[in-house]
Design an enzyme around this catalytic site. Structure first.
Site, short mmCIF file in Angstrom:
data_model
loop_
_atom_site.label_atom_id
_atom_site.label_comp_id
_atom_site.label_asym_id
_atom_site.label_seq_id
_atom_site.Cartn_x
_atom_site.Cartn_y
_atom_site.Cartn_z
N HIS A 1 -0.82 0.77 -10.11
CA HIS A 1 -1.39 -0.71 -9.39
C HIS A 1 -2.17 -1.13 -9.73
O HIS A 1 -3.39 -1.76 -10.41
CB HIS A 1 -2.97 0.03 -8.49
CG HIS A 1 -2.75 -0.35 -6.86
ND1 HIS A 1 -3.07 0.08 -5.81
CD2 HIS A 1 -2.96 -1.69 -7.00
CE1 HIS A 1 -3.15 -0.74 -4.47
NE2 HIS A 1 -3.23 -1.58 -5.75
N ARG B 1 0.57 -0.76 0.23
CA ARG B 1 0.04 -0.25 0.30
C ARG B 1 0.76 1.77 0.21
O ARG B 1 1.68 1.65 0.38
CB ARG B 1 -0.64 -0.58 1.06
CG ARG B 1 -2.01 -0.81 1.40
CD ARG B 1 -2.79 -0.48 -0.16
NE ARG B 1 -4.16 -0.85 0.18
CZ ARG B 1 -4.69 -2.23 -0.40
NH1 ARG B 1 -3.48 -2.05 -1.50
NH2 ARG B 1 -5.81 -2.47 -0.93
N GLU C 1 -3.36 7.67 -4.69
CA GLU C 1 -3.81 7.37 -5.73
C GLU C 1 -5.50 8.34 -6.40
O GLU C 1 -5.89 7.77 -5.69
CB GLU C 1 -3.95 5.60 -5.99
CG GLU C 1 -2.76 5.11 -5.11
CD GLU C 1 -2.43 3.23 -5.31
OE1 GLU C 1 -3.88 3.11 -5.59
OE2 GLU C 1 -1.62 2.90 -5.09
#
Length: 323
Positions: free
Chosen positions: A289, A242, A271
């Site tokens: 991601h 993360r 993000e």
């Protein structure tokens, strides 16, 4: 997606669910065949959720969703939160349990892809793959010598978090003859790799550091400026966990000042916003991601979301409740 038998209901009996995240179109399609789906992201009206809330019995989220106690309180009939992803740190699991709401995720099916991506990023940074690609495309081959790169095989690798994904990364790293050490909340039984109690202690002993721990408040900023300094000017950081696990400001500073050599990042603190400083650096490889983003794995994740929903509404045990 694989063919799946429809949930046997009449239109009036179909459970109603709230789609609270972007998920692949094939999952949306499969959900719509078996449930009444309310897509909150497709509704500009801020009152939409409250209007449908009395009928909503389940929420479909993803690993980046924020499902707070206040949000759950707006859904009086909700019984299940099904997360499309392995991470569920954005879900207030304690608040859900206090309400008798079950929470599921999609572990295991994405382990291999994420571990593969960790090694891909490590190789891309160390061997300067993006720079080499530009060098060839720009017609520089034969005009100027490409700089030497960094050997990965035989290097010392530290893994932050030795769960399913961390263990899969270690398995791959062994194939490169890497010397593996790890840190975790506690020493793992039956694991022969050297253990260090903190990320800083681990960083002092390795050349390359891969972050594969869980997100959430307990690991927020775990990889801090001190840990990056300990990794050293030849060190490489890879994060497929993360974005919040790494102190992003400290990372930008460490890269800018050459306190570490480079970084491979698939996740970011806010993000999809990526700090401009990171995007401008030539010693960083950035991906959106996408570590679990293969068709095979996303299909398996979608099927597991459906399996959890179907099991819940059929009164069967859930395949993958969160721990």
């Amino acid at each position: 997606m694989q063919d799946r038998p429809p949930l046997v209901t009449t239109p009036s009996m179909k459970p109603q669910i709230l789609l609270a995240a972007k998920v692949p179109p094939f999952l949306v399609e499969a959900l719509a065949q078996r449930y009444i789906v309310h897509d909150m992201l497709a509704q500009p009206d801020p009152g939409f959720v409250d209007r449908v809330a009395p009928q909503v019995r389940a929420v479909v989220a993803n690993g980046e969703s924020t499902i707070t106690a206040d949000f759950l309180a707006r859904l009086p009939a909700v019984e299940l939160v099904s997360v499309f992803g392995v991470g569920y740190d954005g879900v207030d699991v304690q608040a859900a349990r206090q309400r008798g709401i079950q929470v599921t995720n999609t572990p295991d099916v994405l382990t291999d892809d994420v571990a593969d991506m960790a090694m891909a990023l490590l190789l891309a940074v160390a061997r300067k793959v993006p720079q080499a690609d530009r060098y060839v495309r720009d017609g520089q081959w034969g005009r100027a010598a490409f700089p030497f790169t960094r050997k990965v095989s035989g290097a010392r690798l530290g893994i932050v978090g030795l769960g399913r994904i961390g263990s899969a990364i270690a398995q791959r790293a062994r194939g490169f003859g890497m010397h593996i050490a790890y840190t975790a909340r506690s020493r793992k039984d039956g694991i022969d790799y050297p253990y260090y109690p903190t990320p800083r202690d681990l960083a002092e002993q390795v050349d390359m550091l891969i972050v594969s721990t869980v997100g959430g408040p307990a690991t927020h900023g775990l990889i801090d400026a001190e840990t990056l300094r300990a990794l050293g000017p030849q060190g490489i950081l890879v994060n497929i966990a993360r974005g919040t696990v790494v102190d992003e400001d400290a990372l930008v500073e460490a890269l800018a000042t050459k306190a570490i050599a480079g970084a491979g990042l698939d996740v970011f603190a806010s993000e999809p916003r990526v700090p401009a400083a990171l995007a401008s650096m030539d010693n960083v490889v950035l991906t959106p991601h996408m570590a679990s983003g293969t068709l095979e794995t996303r299909t398996a994740m979608a099927n597991l979301v459906l399996d959890n929903l179907d099991a819940h509404f059929a009164g069967r045990p859930l395949p993958t409740p969160v721990p």
